[in-house]
Design a protein around this motif. Structure first.
Motif, PDB file in Angstrom:
ATOM      1  N   ASN A   1      42.648  37.679  54.284  1.00 48.43           N
ATOM      2  CA  ASN A   1      42.072  37.767  53.157  1.00 48.43           C
ATOM      3  C   ASN A   1      40.832  38.178  52.945  1.00 48.43           C
ATOM      4  O   ASN A   1      39.993  37.838  53.676  1.00 48.43           O
ATOM      5  CB  ASN A   1      42.412  36.196  52.388  1.00 48.43           C
ATOM      6  CG  ASN A   1      42.202  36.372  50.799  1.00 48.43           C
ATOM      7  OD1 ASN A   1      41.066  36.191  50.374  1.00 48.43           O
ATOM      8  ND2 ASN A   1      43.065  36.238  50.045  1.00 48.43           N
ATOM      9  N   HIS A   2      40.464  38.853  51.958  1.00 45.29           N
ATOM     10  CA  HIS A   2      39.214  39.369  51.708  1.00 45.29           C
ATOM     11  C   HIS A   2      37.920  38.045  51.542  1.00 45.29           C
ATOM     12  O   HIS A   2      36.851  38.336  51.978  1.00 45.29           O
ATOM     13  CB  HIS A   2      38.938  40.327  50.516  1.00 45.29           C
ATOM     14  CG  HIS A   2      38.936  39.418  49.251  1.00 45.29           C
ATOM     15  ND1 HIS A   2      39.850  38.948  48.416  1.00 45.29           N
ATOM     16  CD2 HIS A   2      37.844  39.243  48.362  1.00 45.29           C
ATOM     17  CE1 HIS A   2      39.569  38.538  47.543  1.00 45.29           C
ATOM     18  NE2 HIS A   2      38.044  38.626  47.178  1.00 45.29           N
TER      19      HIS A   2
ATOM     20  N   ALA B   1      45.756  43.945  42.546  1.00 41.65           N
ATOM     21  CA  ALA B   1      46.859  45.181  41.911  1.00 41.65           C
ATOM     22  C   ALA B   1      46.348  45.361  40.531  1.00 41.65           C
ATOM     23  O   ALA B   1      45.713  44.840  39.933  1.00 41.65           O
ATOM     24  CB  ALA B   1      48.073  44.589  41.951  1.00 41.65           C
ATOM     25  N   ARG B   2      46.582  46.691  40.270  1.00 44.86           N
ATOM     26  CA  ARG B   2      46.433  47.336  38.994  1.00 44.86           C
ATOM     27  C   ARG B   2      47.767  47.497  38.367  1.00 44.86           C
ATOM     28  O   ARG B   2      48.771  48.079  38.895  1.00 44.86           O
ATOM     29  CB  ARG B   2      45.674  48.410  38.880  1.00 44.86           C
ATOM     30  CG  ARG B   2      45.405  48.938  37.523  1.00 44.86           C
ATOM     31  CD  ARG B   2      45.024  50.402  37.429  1.00 44.86           C
ATOM     32  NE  ARG B   2      46.084  51.216  36.646  1.00 44.86           N
ATOM     33  CZ  ARG B   2      45.964  52.389  36.819  1.00 44.86           C
ATOM     34  NH1 ARG B   2      45.399  53.231  37.469  1.00 44.86           N
ATOM     35  NH2 ARG B   2      46.972  52.951  35.927  1.00 44.86           N
ATOM     36  N   ASN B   3      48.329  46.626  36.979  1.00 44.29           N
ATOM     37  CA  ASN B   3      49.198  46.601  36.396  1.00 44.29           C
ATOM     38  C   ASN B   3      50.427  46.434  37.494  1.00 44.29           C
ATOM     39  O   ASN B   3      51.565  47.085  37.546  1.00 44.29           O
ATOM     40  CB  ASN B   3      49.599  48.070  35.722  1.00 44.29           C
ATOM     41  CG  ASN B   3      48.592  48.494  35.000  1.00 44.29           C
ATOM     42  OD1 ASN B   3      47.890  47.687  34.320  1.00 44.29           O
ATOM     43  ND2 ASN B   3      48.419  49.690  34.349  1.00 44.29           N
ATOM     44  N   ASN B   4      50.276  45.578  38.296  1.00 45.65           N
ATOM     45  CA  ASN B   4      51.325  44.865  39.153  1.00 45.65           C
ATOM     46  C   ASN B   4      51.480  45.809  40.393  1.00 45.65           C
ATOM     47  O   ASN B   4      52.566  45.935  40.921  1.00 45.65           O
ATOM     48  CB  ASN B   4      52.460  44.420  38.821  1.00 45.65           C
ATOM     49  CG  ASN B   4      52.104  43.123  37.905  1.00 45.65           C
ATOM     50  OD1 ASN B   4      51.406  42.143  38.531  1.00 45.65           O
ATOM     51  ND2 ASN B   4      52.781  42.963  36.755  1.00 45.65           N
TER      52      ASN B   4
ATOM     53  N   SER C   1      44.935  42.055  38.627  1.00 46.15           N
ATOM     54  CA  SER C   1      45.491  40.696  39.041  1.00 46.15           C
ATOM     55  C   SER C   1      45.745  40.528  40.394  1.00 46.15           C
ATOM     56  O   SER C   1      45.344  41.642  41.057  1.00 46.15           O
ATOM     57  CB  SER C   1      46.641  40.439  38.342  1.00 46.15           C
ATOM     58  OG  SER C   1      47.790  41.328  38.709  1.00 46.15           O
ATOM     59  N   TYR C   2      45.912  39.292  41.132  1.00 40.23           N
ATOM     60  CA  TYR C   2      46.388  39.231  42.202  1.00 40.23           C
ATOM     61  C   TYR C   2      47.713  39.266  42.292  1.00 40.23           C
ATOM     62  O   TYR C   2      48.500  38.631  41.592  1.00 40.23           O
ATOM     63  CB  TYR C   2      46.074  37.772  42.939  1.00 40.23           C
ATOM     64  CG  TYR C   2      44.513  37.605  42.737  1.00 40.23           C
ATOM     65  CD1 TYR C   2      43.501  37.962  43.790  1.00 40.23           C
ATOM     66  CD2 TYR C   2      44.059  36.427  42.056  1.00 40.23           C
ATOM     67  CE1 TYR C   2      42.272  37.779  43.687  1.00 40.23           C
ATOM     68  CE2 TYR C   2      42.503  36.242  42.297  1.00 40.23           C
ATOM     69  CZ  TYR C   2      41.632  36.875  42.929  1.00 40.23           C
ATOM     70  OH  TYR C   2      40.460  36.615  42.906  1.00 40.23           O
TER      71      TYR C   2
ATOM     72  N   LYS D   1      42.599  39.657  35.168  1.00 40.50           N
ATOM     73  CA  LYS D   1      43.221  38.197  35.441  1.00 40.50           C
ATOM     74  C   LYS D   1      42.960  37.776  36.566  1.00 40.50           C
ATOM     75  O   LYS D   1      43.531  37.354  37.855  1.00 40.50           O
ATOM     76  CB  LYS D   1      44.680  38.310  35.311  1.00 40.50           C
ATOM     77  CG  LYS D   1      45.192  38.578  34.044  1.00 40.50           C
ATOM     78  CD  LYS D   1      46.733  38.560  33.884  1.00 40.50           C
ATOM     79  CE  LYS D   1      47.174  38.584  32.352  1.00 40.50           C
ATOM     80  NZ  LYS D   1      48.656  38.735  32.481  1.00 40.50           N
ATOM     81  N   LEU D   2      41.488  37.761  37.003  1.00 43.63           N
ATOM     82  CA  LEU D   2      40.856  37.271  38.437  1.00 43.63           C
ATOM     83  C   LEU D   2      39.961  36.193  37.948  1.00 43.63           C
ATOM     84  O   LEU D   2      39.397  35.850  37.019  1.00 43.63           O
ATOM     85  CB  LEU D   2      40.205  38.359  38.890  1.00 43.63           C
ATOM     86  CG  LEU D   2      40.961  39.615  39.176  1.00 43.63           C
ATOM     87  CD1 LEU D   2      39.863  40.716  39.670  1.00 43.63           C
ATOM     88  CD2 LEU D   2      41.944  39.488  40.279  1.00 43.63           C
TER      89      LEU D   2
END
Length: 547
Positions: free
Chosen positions: A172-173, A50-53, A35-36, A75-76
């Motif tokens: 930002n990317h 992030a992975r798992n926040n 997710s972001y 969740k992207l």
């Protein structure tokens, strides 16, 4: 809750059995919710992956021959692929997570990666491989430990520390991506992160000021004076080019391959009166820029009597593998150059070809090698299973390039700086080191230098050869090596996964998949026998009992 957990594991085991994995080897399971989140590693709030926040993402811990199962829950709002850097994916290029081998995981979908970490020991990492997403993080460490029955050529360590080092932009990317698409250069990074954190606030004694603003969180690594530890240094998970350290280091393994051990002035563990700096800095830039783009962390012993102080050390690696005489089937000379304009767009090239990702991954469709004037196209090097090829990487650009080959460790046998009268030629082979050359999956090629690598083609199908400079990679500096095997055998290659994603020329099949449940990781068809099904249930039941 217990029942839902049971059902989830039940489906995973069925999927694994139907994909020809082996019950004799243990399984390790990971759930990735990607997710972001907002993070400020250099003091500037920005959107990151992030992975798992967690930022950076947590480390995957496995052991040689483990079957690794990673359930990716997205969740992207962008498609996603995860690439397992340095993991050779023996017999299974389907799991490599690059656009030449896999269709992207669509937005809001779930998908399972499942592969075995065969015959490898060492430290690696993973990252998102599409759309310049690596610049937004999403990367984490990937450790493969040795099995207890396999001896290691040094004293058994008391612990394990992973250090992820990478350059970082505060933009930002998506902003960086648009800049490259518009033909702009990204310029120097804004800093260097160590394990996702900014630099320690050190002082420059010459001017008695700090170049690091207040409020920056830095990494501290705590060890005991008698601590003998392997340092898994994934030293460049960012976009550009870096070197590392400060202390005394016994280098015993690099890129997952053991080597002739050598000491370097960059981690001997002993009693100390104060903390140590861990420094990661850019090379081949002027001093004022070097100070700006520097990562600084702290190595702290339990008996330390004070903070690290004073100026940072001046900026610095080598491995070996022995083999006999070999017969090289073909030689490929791949030359890069500074960016060029092709069809009105700023692009990078390898031997005049600027690679564009195909709508249908190469692993799903045929393509052909190309030559000629600079153009955007799909380029593929063809090789034969069990053969040897030689690749010359020649850097004619104005910056250092780092090249990586998926699916393999290659042997670095020669290197030399190029002059007007000294390009690589057949005569250069007389200077090759064929006795104790370095086994690597990644190598730096300095500006104006060529490097010769030998590759034993013992892993079939399609593998990516690319620059690790993220901007140059994004603009086309890559190719693929297709390793063809005339015989079809499960001993040589695992079958296509049941949960394969389709796209491009196979888009009609993709439409069929979309009609299936959205959680496609659990939509795998059951093709196993009843006896295997019973064994899978027993595995799950025992997992629930012991957890």
């Amino acid at each position: 809750m217990a029942l839902s957990k049971f059902l989830g594991l039940f489906h995973i085991n069925i999927a694994l059995l139907s994909s020809s994995y082996f019950l004799a080897d243990p399984f390790v399971f990971y759930d990735f919710e990607v997710s972001y989140i907002t993070a400020s590693p250099l003091g500037v709030p920005q959107q990151v992956f992030a992975r798992n926040n967690k930022f950076p993402s947590p480390t995957i811990n496995s052991t040689t021959n483990n079957n690794v199962v990673i359930n990716v829950r997205k969740k992207l709002d962008e498609s996603l692929l995860l690439h397992w850097f340095g993991i050779q994916q023996r017999r299974s290029s389907w799991q490599d997570g690059l656009p030449g081998t896999n269709c992207p995981i669509p937005p809001k979908w779930n998908w399972i990666y499942q592969f075995q970490v065969n015959d490898q020991i060492g430290s690696f990492f993973y990252f998102p491989s599409l759309y310049f997403q690596r610049a937004a993080s999403g990367f984490g460490g990937f450790i493969i430990n040795n099995r207890d029955i396999i001896p290691i050529p040094f004293g058994f360590p008391n612990g394990d520390i992973t250090i992820l080092i990478g350059d970082w932009y505060t933009r930002n990317h998506t902003v960086l991506r648009k800049a490259l698409d518009a033909g702009k250069d990204l310029g120097m990074p804004d800093g260097v992160l160590i394990n996702g954190k900014g630099p320690y606030q050190y002082n420059d004694i010459l001017v008695d000021v700090t170049l690091v603003p207040d409020g920056i969180d830095y990494e501290t690594i705590d060890v005991h004076p008698a601590f003998q530890a392997p340092y898994n240094i994934n030293y460049n998970v960012g976009q550009g080019r870096l070197t590392a350290f400060s202390h005394n280091l016994l280098l015993a393994k690099i890129d997952g391959s053991y080597m002739v051990q050598q000491n370097y002035t960059s981690l001997d563990i002993h009693n100390t009166s104060s903390d140590y700096y861990i420094v990661a800095s850019a090379r081949f830039v002027n001093k004022s820029q070097w100070k700006r783009v520097t990562g600084v962390a702290i190595l702290r012993y339990s008996n330390s009597k004070g903070k690290a102080a004073g100026p940072l050390p001046d900026p610095p690696w080598n491995g070996s593998f022995r083999y006999g005489s070999i017969n090289v089937a073909e030689i490929f000379v791949l030359k890069n150059k500074p960016p060029v304009t092709i069809d009105g767009k700023r692009r990078t090239t390898l031997s005049r070809i600027s690679f564009v990702n195909p709508a249908t991954p190469i692993r799903l469709a045929e393509s052909r090698p190309l030559t000629g004037p600079p153009k955007t196209e799909i380029s593929v090097i063809n090789g034969t299973f069990k053969g040897f090829i030689e690749v010359i990487l020649q850097n004619n650009d104005t910056k250092v390039q780092t090249y990586h080959l998926s699916g393999y460790a290659f042997f670095i046998v020669g290197k030399e700086f190029v002059s007007s009268a000294n390009h690589w030629s057949e005569n250069s082979k007389g200077t090759y080191n064929k006795w104790d050359s370095i086994a690597r999956s990644t190598t730096q090629v300095y500006l104006g230098e060529w490097i010769a690598i030998l590759i034993s083609l013992d892993n079939v199908r399609v593998w990516n050869l690319r620059t690790e400079n993220l901007d140059s990679w994004y603009l086309g500096q890559e190719t693929y090596i297709r390793v063809v095997n005339p015989k079809v055998s499960k001993k040589i290659e695992l079958p296509m996964p049941d949960n394969i994603l389709y796209c491009g020329a196979h888009s009609k099949k993709a439409e069929v998949c979309k009609k299936e449940p959205q959680d496609i990781s659990f939509a795998t068809s059951i093709t196993t026998s009843s006896s295997k099904l019973f064994i899978a249930v027993l595995i799950v039941a025992s997992a629930l009992l012991f957890h």
